[in-house]
Scaffold this active site. Structure first.
Site, PDB file in Angstrom:
ATOM      1  N   GLN A 222     -10.523  -7.390   4.291  1.00  0.00           N
ATOM      2  CA  GLN A 222      -9.130  -7.364   3.851  1.00  0.00           C
ATOM      3  C   GLN A 222      -8.222  -8.106   4.831  1.00  0.00           C
ATOM      4  O   GLN A 222      -7.046  -8.280   4.563  1.00  0.00           O
ATOM      5  CB  GLN A 222      -8.642  -5.912   3.730  1.00  0.00           C
ATOM      6  CG  GLN A 222      -9.407  -5.108   2.702  1.00  0.00           C
ATOM      7  CD  GLN A 222      -9.021  -3.640   2.694  1.00  0.00           C
ATOM      8  OE1 GLN A 222      -9.886  -2.793   2.697  1.00  0.00           O
ATOM      9  NE2 GLN A 222      -7.741  -3.312   2.671  1.00  0.00           N
ATOM     10  N   ARG A 369      -6.263   3.632   0.916  1.00  0.00           N
ATOM     11  CA  ARG A 369      -5.085   3.401   0.061  1.00  0.00           C
ATOM     12  C   ARG A 369      -3.849   4.080   0.654  1.00  0.00           C
ATOM     13  O   ARG A 369      -3.184   4.895   0.004  1.00  0.00           O
ATOM     14  CB  ARG A 369      -5.338   3.903  -1.340  1.00  0.00           C
ATOM     15  CG  ARG A 369      -4.443   3.203  -2.351  1.00  0.00           C
ATOM     16  CD  ARG A 369      -4.895   3.367  -3.752  1.00  0.00           C
ATOM     17  NE  ARG A 369      -4.072   2.538  -4.611  1.00  0.00           N
ATOM     18  CZ  ARG A 369      -4.352   2.246  -5.857  1.00  0.00           C
ATOM     19  NH1 ARG A 369      -5.432   2.686  -6.398  1.00  0.00           N
ATOM     20  NH2 ARG A 369      -3.549   1.494  -6.573  1.00  0.00           N
ATOM     21  N   CYS A 370      -3.550   3.706   1.871  1.00  0.00           N
ATOM     22  CA  CYS A 370      -2.618   4.524   2.634  1.00  0.00           C
ATOM     23  C   CYS A 370      -2.097   3.737   3.821  1.00  0.00           C
ATOM     24  O   CYS A 370      -2.836   2.981   4.432  1.00  0.00           O
ATOM     25  CB  CYS A 370      -3.420   5.743   3.104  1.00  0.00           C
ATOM     26  SG  CYS A 370      -2.777   6.665   4.450  1.00  0.00           S
ATOM     27  N   GLU A 740       0.069   1.937  -2.982  1.00  0.00           N
ATOM     28  CA  GLU A 740      -0.609   3.178  -2.627  1.00  0.00           C
ATOM     29  C   GLU A 740       0.211   4.431  -2.947  1.00  0.00           C
ATOM     30  O   GLU A 740      -0.288   5.543  -2.752  1.00  0.00           O
ATOM     31  CB  GLU A 740      -0.932   3.163  -1.131  1.00  0.00           C
ATOM     32  CG  GLU A 740       0.295   3.204  -0.271  1.00  0.00           C
ATOM     33  CD  GLU A 740       0.046   2.745   1.154  1.00  0.00           C
ATOM     34  OE1 GLU A 740      -0.851   1.917   1.347  1.00  0.00           O
ATOM     35  OE2 GLU A 740       0.753   3.208   2.038  1.00  0.00           O
TER      36      GLU A 740
END
Ligand code: CDP
Length: 795
Positions: A222, A369-370, A740
């Site tokens: 990522q 996701r944070c 998110e």
């Protein structure tokens, strides 16, 4: 020609279909495992079966004899190149291949490079490792107990299992506020370990070319530029000779931010063998060894006045990081942005203490996701708020209304020092309550109760910090967290845009082009977006923590404005007026005094290559690096209604309403997709998904029979609302991050709903996931139910 219709050209607010889906739904995506290079070999990793053991010996002789095996790597061999250990993104060290001890089940012990993955796997099984078992530690309580074995005895001066102690806020002021409270509400809970579990596992193909000295690594990362820097530092290779290419990614969710041993081994193997080496992790390897999330314990207290006002908040958290502190977070904040908790409430003072511990578990704490622990922050916050309202005997919605930061208080300084940017919290809540039919539901709930049925309603409201972050406060390993965009407009008005972000399914190829369309009037379809190749993309910190829109998206707007500024000069030249006399409307410059006389942005582009004024540098391209002045603070209200079966503990979602205010929506359809995906992950965490460990440190949840992903069958329906739009005052197009939000705010809504349904039992908490047996135990035995490992024999 007059101003273009923004929606028609695919600008802001257009629900443009995702351009990347053209290749994805045709099976034409190009994932790391799709890449086949000439002469490529395959790598497999031998993992530890034990959670904690001293390595007595490793005998690789049988593996070397298997035909097709080219190389067997062990920690000892890595050590000769100073690569047995590597630095982590949190200033710790991590074993690449174990030398002294194994510290978690699934740890990398050796690897084999062979003609194909099957030979490599067989050869791994032919490696004989003798272990001397040591007592395993599976939770912070064990880690902190007197006489606990020191897991990281490799580190000089490390004489306990504590990684850090960290605090923020005003301890004395908080103490004073608690002394004046009418009531103190307390809650203790555990947010269990979960795994981001992207469909595509981690993987890399390292290709070192001895003739050019260039190392190319195709990988599922990522954050390609961070990996390039890490490879340069760890492998001591010159940075300009390293190219990281992150092709299509089948989901990341935070799992693909850290640097994993498999990457390092495949790189060293390619350097030694001078052929490309591919490592593709299997599902079990991914689930047991790569970055876990959460696994954090809270002791929280709210000081309350009888009228419902929160006077102060105090939280202590214990975070289980596993054997290596390897997740990424801004270096200033040891426990990520956990202290963003309670940012939507006007609370005068607060204090947070955090302690990190090593345990014999795979490295955890990644931001699934944070934004660096905000999921845990918002879960704790909203569970504490529900418990406090209950303790005061107040209505859940009213308690929130009383304590919300009001619309005229922005920018608002939170008790832990953040500055929130904008919001309309009360309005969002009203939209949500109306949509769910709040008053009606409360009536139905009372009627149902009289008949022995358990209905419940859970609210979760939160603002979260998205867009890390400004360079004053945010860096990873000292590298500031800005981002970038480079835009090249060709002579025919078609353009290529590259950014330092890296899409993994969020749709950047679609939405970034929409920002260019909005700023320049170039149809979105005329802008191609490329990300993920460090040889071509400008430097950026990558995509995680919903930072792309707040940071890279802002850079896209800013670089477009630079292009527009040059195009204005070209327009003045073409129109033969001074620049001051030129006006802009979408897609066109015109003469202020004669609006009919104008030139399109495409005509300006042609002039940049064919008819520029004397002295002007030719071409129409530029780069923008964007250092955000602040984080963006979207707000969300999630309301869930459930029915709990008192006989079995099974609970069903009756209705779920989501009101998300993420400022200006670039692509409303993509935003809705992001919210639905996040709500589904939230539902999974609340209802079914966790990874736990038994007393021996065996990972329970290493396959999809045990680690449950929700399918369309069990996922509830959602009612989404978008009517509240509060632009971010500092973002160039007023957008806030959103990717998110639902995964962050959603879990508490589900849990609060179940707790509301069983409120009469007096039970304060059931740890997630709210499995039927846990709910049933709470109802029948009337006590809190903990989910902390080691796993209970009946789980
Ligand atoms: O960093 P990440 O891409 O995961 O998250 P994000 O910045 O919140 O964006 C997720 C997707 O939603 C991207 O395609 C964004 O461009 C889009 N989005 C949008 O259309 N409008 C917003 N206000 C925020 C995000």
């Amino acid at each position: 020609m007059t101003a273009l219709d923004e929606i028609k050209i695919g600008g802001l607010g257009a629900s443009r279909k995702r351009v990347e889906d053209n290749r994805f739904i045709r099976g034409k995506g190009n994932y790391t495992d799709d890449i086949v290079l000439p002469g490529m070999l395959h790598m497999e990793i031998l993992r530890s079966p034990l959670a904690h053991a001293r390595i007595v010996s490793i005998d690789t002789s049988r593996a070397w004899q298997i035909p097709g095996v080219h190389l067997v790597l062990t920690g000892e061999m890595m050590a000769t190149r100073n690569l047995a250990w590597m630095p982590t993104l949190s200033y710790d060290t991590q074993a690449v291949l174990a030398t002294d001890k194994v510290r978690f089940q699934g740890q990398e012990v050796a690897c084999v490079i062979a003609d194909d993955p099957y030979i490599a796997k067989d050869a791994c099984e032919a490696i004989d490792v003798e272990y001397e078992p040591l007592p395993p530690i599976v939770n912070p309580e064990q880690a902190l107990a007197d006489g606990a074995p020191v897991i990281r005895d490799d580190k000089q001066g490390q004489d306990s299992n504590v990684i850090y102690n960290w605090e923020v806020g005003d301890a004395a002021g908080t103490e004073r506020a608690f002394a004046q409270a009418d009531k103190i509400s307390r809650l203790r809970l555990h947010y269990p370990r979960s795994h981001p579990s992207p469909i595509e596992c981690c993987g890399s193909i390292a290709d070192f070319n001895r003739a050019t000295s260039k190392l190319t690594v195709y990988m599922t990362t990522q954050a390609p530029h961070i990996i390039r820097a890490a490879v340069a530092l760890v492998a001591e290779l010159p940075e300009h000779m390293i190219r990281i290419v992150s092709p299509d990614i089948g989901g990341g969710f935070g799992n693909k931010v850290p640097v994993y041993p498999g990457y390092v081994c495949s790189i060293l193997a390619s350097i030694l063998l001078e052929v490309p080496v591919k490592w593709i992790e299997d599902k079990t390897g991914n689930l047991i060894s790569t970055g876990f999330a959460r696994d954090i314990y809270l002791d929280g207290e709210l000081a309350l006045r009888d009228d419902g006002k929160i006077l102060a908040v105090r939280m202590h958290v214990d975070s289980d990081h596993g054997a290596f502190f390897s997740d990424a977070q801004p270096s200033k904040f040891k426990i990520g942005l956990l202290h963003s908790a309670f940012a939507c409430y006007d609370i005068p003072v607060g204090h947070v203490t955090a302690r990190g511990t090593y345990t014999n578990k795979a490295p955890g704490g990644v931001a699934y996701r944070c934004s660096f622990r905000v999921t845990e922050a918002m879960f704790f916050q909203e569970r504490m708020v529900q418990a406090a309202a209950h303790d005061l005997g107040m209505d859940q919605a009213e308690f929130r209304r009383i304590n919300f930061v009001s619309d005229d208080q922005f920018p608002f300084r939170t008790p832990f020092g953040f500055l929130t940017d904008s919001g309309q919290y009360g309005k969002c809540l009203e939209v949500g309550l109306k949509a769910v039919g709040y008053e009606d539901f409360r009536r139905q709930q009372a009627e149902a109760k009289a008949k022995g049925r358990l209905l419940g309603l859970g609210i979760s409201t939160m603002t979260e910090p998205l867009g890390a972050g400004n360079s004053r406060e945010y860096d990873i390993l000292g590298i500031k967290m800005f981002d970038s965009a480079e835009l090249k407009v060709h002579m025919t008005g078609k353009a290529i845009l590259r950014t330092g972000a890296k899409t993994q399914g969020q749709g950047h190829e679609t939405t970034w082009a929409q920002i260019v369309a909005h700023e320049l009037g170039l149809p979105a379809e005329d802008v191609v977006v490329e990300e993920g190749d460090t040889d071509t993309a400008p430097f950026g910190m990558g995509t995680y923590a919903s930072r792309s829109t707040p940071v890279a998206g802002a850079a896209v707007a800013m670089v477009s404005r630079k292009i527009r500024a040059k195009a204005r000069k070209l327009a003045a030249h073409l129109l033969e007026v001074s620049e001051e006399d030129v006006e802009w409307e979408l897609g066109r410059f015109y003469v202020r005094s004669a609006p009919d006389r104008g030139v399109t942005i495409q005509e300006c582009a042609m002039a940049a290559y064919s008819n520029m004024p004397d002295g002007m540098e030719p071409g129409l391209e530029n780069t923008a690096y964007y250092d955000p002045p602040n984080l963006t603070w979207p707000f969300a209200v999630y309301i869930v209604t459930v029915e709990v079966d008192p006989e079995t503990g099974v609970w069903d979602v009756l209705n779920m309403v989501a009101v998300d205010d993420c400022g200006v929506r670039i692509n409303p359809m993509i935003v809705e997709g992001q919210i639905m995906g996040g709500l589904t992950e939230a539902y999974a965490m609340a209802n079914m998904q966790f990874i736990t460990f038994d007393a021996e440190g065996n990972c329970v949840g290493s396959n999809y029979m045990d680690y449950l992903l929700p399918t369309a069958w069990e996922t509830p329906g959602y009612e989404l609302h978008s009517e509240v739009v509060t632009p971010s005052p500092h973002h160039p197009i007023g957008a806030k991050g959103v990717g998110e939000c639902a995964a962050v705010g959603g879990p508490a809504a589900f849990v609060n709903a179940v707790m509301d349904a069983i409120a009469d039992t007096g039970v304060r908490n059931i740890d997630m996931p709210l499995l039927p047996d846990r709910v049933w135990e709470a109802i029948t035995k009337r006590h809190d139910v903990s989910g902390a490992p080691p796993v209970r024999s009946d789980d």
